[in-house]
Design a protein around this motif. Structure first.
Motif, PDB file in Angstrom:
ATOM      1  N   ASN A  57     -11.133 -11.794 -15.533  1.00  0.00           N
ATOM      2  CA  ASN A  57     -10.537 -12.450 -16.692  1.00  0.00           C
ATOM      3  C   ASN A  57     -11.138 -11.850 -17.972  1.00  0.00           C
ATOM      4  OD1 ASN A  57     -10.396 -14.455 -18.928  1.00  0.00           O
ATOM      5  ND2 ASN A  57      -9.262 -15.649 -17.389  1.00  0.00           N
ATOM      6  N   LEU A  58     -10.259 -11.312 -18.842  1.00  0.00           N
ATOM      7  CA  LEU A  58     -10.752 -10.603 -20.029  1.00  0.00           C
ATOM      8  C   LEU A  58     -11.415 -11.550 -21.024  1.00  0.00           C
ATOM      9  CD1 LEU A  58      -7.913  -8.000 -20.640  1.00  0.00           C
ATOM     10  CD2 LEU A  58     -10.270  -7.516 -19.956  1.00  0.00           C
ATOM     11  N   ASP A  59     -10.892 -12.780 -21.115  1.00  0.00           N
ATOM     12  CA  ASP A  59     -11.488 -13.743 -22.046  1.00  0.00           C
ATOM     13  C   ASP A  59     -12.911 -14.086 -21.620  1.00  0.00           C
ATOM     14  OD1 ASP A  59      -9.313 -14.069 -23.869  1.00  0.00           O
ATOM     15  OD2 ASP A  59      -8.261 -15.162 -22.278  1.00  0.00           O
ATOM     16  N   THR A  60     -13.115 -14.240 -20.304  1.00  0.00           N
ATOM     17  CA  THR A  60     -14.451 -14.522 -19.798  1.00  0.00           C
ATOM     18  C   THR A  60     -15.386 -13.357 -20.083  1.00  0.00           C
ATOM     19  OG1 THR A  60     -13.271 -15.607 -17.984  1.00  0.00           O
ATOM     20  CG2 THR A  60     -15.665 -15.472 -17.797  1.00  0.00           C
ATOM     21  N   LEU A  61     -14.873 -12.138 -19.853  1.00  0.00           N
ATOM     22  CA  LEU A  61     -15.676 -10.948 -20.169  1.00  0.00           C
ATOM     23  C   LEU A  61     -16.031 -10.932 -21.665  1.00  0.00           C
ATOM     24  CD1 LEU A  61     -16.911  -8.129 -19.857  1.00  0.00           C
ATOM     25  CD2 LEU A  61     -14.608  -7.172 -19.803  1.00  0.00           C
TER      26      LEU A  61
END
Lengths: 357, 357
Positions: A57-61
């Motif tokens: 998940n890019l938001d988590t990254l």
């Protein structure tokens, strides 16, 4: 931020592995996290390369406090949105070439970097190779430069898969890909860096069909190889690129006093200088009097761009000024490629998006 | 006609002396007469090269029963009118490249040859070199050809004289001269011979001022070097030429199976074949597996074109069919050069003359 710059990667291809190898060879930087759309694949890649974290998940990254910088090696169309997401979260980004789909998109990424006080840099590795600096240095000996012939063409096994009807990322205009964006950029950017913004551009290309793309789709054709002429008042630069054939001849920059040959534009290696000797009307040219110029290019030359990125994120003034120069090269080169694509009728979905922004 | 073909020359330059040397090396042909606008110069040249006759009047030369054929090496603008004068008198003509100022003029010369049952042939020597035939032969091994990079550039001491303000024949558009017509033609004609008539042409050039030419003259600019892209459906040929710098890299013709390098397009010498080997994603191309192809090119390769001309004037069918093929190449190449000149804004007085014919 920790003492070491902690890197995450987006992408799991060969170029990503080469980048991680460069990280391992570099002090002050650490590989900590892998991102893939598949968490299993992210974990597998992270494990293989000894990273502690894996994301799907890019938001988590973007929100992770364990990551300082992200190396983005996804398909070109994703570069800008992913870079902006990371920059907005205060992370630095090193973005594989081509930096973005087009000039407008690239400008929006750089603006986002400035707004967030972060570094955004294109991983255009040959601009950071020592051979590039040596080329700039030697050009002073060539007199007035009248011609440059820069080419990079390598046939790929993906060509056969494309011809067999497989849809391939690197040949998909919906992903802002194609030969120019993938391999032509290696010649366009040094040309723009060395000679500036051309006055006029002419492009010609060999096109292929994109499998499974409808006949009325604006993305049904992809460029497989091509040639671009960059015209300046005193010179013409000829750019050749392709994924359909192997070019084996050196590149060349020639002035009225001498000629510089460059065995490979991909890493500016194999430089040779031949000063002009007046032998009257001869019909056969040779390289008898060529002087080889010694340049130490690391085997994995991605360490060069990484070193500059690292210094820039650390606030080093010289590195910042260097990437500021090459930011303009990125923008001006994309403008050349925008124009070449327009002449070749190669449009990307991102062109529409940025046009109406 | 005597047993030997008796040649006269028009012109007294180095290329003319090279032609006479070729005559001396060839059986069945004899050098008998020299023409120059100055009778003293004609005599001097004739004496030096053991010719019996000297002329300063073209009508007298045309009317001479002692001459069977004429080698024309005057400035380009004079080629067509001089050739037609000789053909109309029943003489064969071998005309230095470029054959004429433009396509229309060339067509009128060939028509004149046909009307008079005489041979008119362009002395485009590299088409008659054995390396050209070998190149055609080897091309079958390259697979689908996607790229050709043909270039011939040699700086001349005349450049310095031009820059110093001297008016030089080879840089005079009033004489249908310039870099494209003088040296670019060496690459354009093989490209057209090997790949056919292109679908689209793009040209870019480096221009110089013609000394003593008024500011409002249409002939105040001359092309000094340039690049032409010939676009075909499956390939792009890139043509480079110049009199302002030395190009030292080989030429190249590349397909999806292999790449042919050609050290010099001027005489199709130094052929090397590299078949593609799939080495995955490599960044540096080499020539490790190149096979040198042996071709016997005579030191003075003008003997090759002369041999064909001699056979054709003697009625040999194969030679006649060869020059018929290359007649079309001459016409199609001039059409390419007409278009390139139009894009470069290089006009010749002959363009106006033929346009209204």
């Amino acid at each position: 931020m920790s003492a070491e710059l902690r890197f995450a990667t987006i992408g799991t291809s060969a170029i990503c592995e080469r980048f991680i190898d460069a990280v391992e060879r570099t002090d002050g930087v650490q590989y900590v996290a892998s991102y893939s759309r598949s968490l299993a694949k992210a974990h597998e890649f992270a494990d293989k390369h000894h990273a502690r974290l894996a994301f799907d998940n890019l938001d988590t990254l973007a929100g992770s406090s364990a990551v300082d910088a992200v190396y983005i090696a996804s398909p070109n169309a994703l570069h800008a949105p992913q870079a902006k997401k990371m920059l907005s979260a205060g992370k630095h980004v090193l973005v594989e070439k081509s930096f973005a789909s087009n000039t407008a998109e690239a400008a929006s990424v750089f603006a986002c970097a400035d707004e967030n006080g972060a570094v955004a840099m294109e991983a255009m590795r040959n601009l950071y190779d020592p051979g590039f600096e040596e080329t700039e240095h030697v050009m002073a000996q060539l007199g007035t430069v009248h011609a440059a012939n820069l080419r990079f063409s390598k046939i790929t096994s993906r060509m056969a898969r494309l011809r067999a009807g497989n849809r391939i990322n690197v040949f998909d205009p919906r992903l802002s890909e194609g030969a120019l964006m993938d391999i032509g950029v290696y010649a366009v950017e040094p040309a723009v860096a060395l000679f500036g913004v051309p006055e006029r551009i002419a492009a010609a290309g060999v096109m292929g069909n994109v499998p499974e793309e409808p006949a009325d789709s604006p993305y049904r054709l992809v460029d497989l190889s091509g040639e671009i002429l960059l015209e300046y008042s005193e010179m013409v630069a000829s750019i050749g690129y392709g994924k359909t054939y192997d070019s084996l001849i050196p590149c060349e920059i020639a002035g009225d006093l001498g000629t510089l040959s460059i065995r490979s534009i991909a890493n500016f290696s194999g430089l040779g200088l031949s000063m002009h000797e007046d032998k009257g009307m001869i019909y056969d040219t040779g390289k008898g009097s060529e002087t080889n110029l010694h340049v130490d290019t690391p085997h994995n030359d991605m360490v060069c761009e990484l070193a500059c990125f690292l210094k820039a994120t650390g606030g080093d003034k010289e590195a910042r000024s260097r990437i500021a120069r090459f930011r303009q090269v990125t923008l001006d080169s994309l403008a050349v490629m925008d124009e070449a694509r327009s002449q070749l009728n190669v449009g990307f979905p991102s062109d529409m998006a940025t046009q109406f922004k």
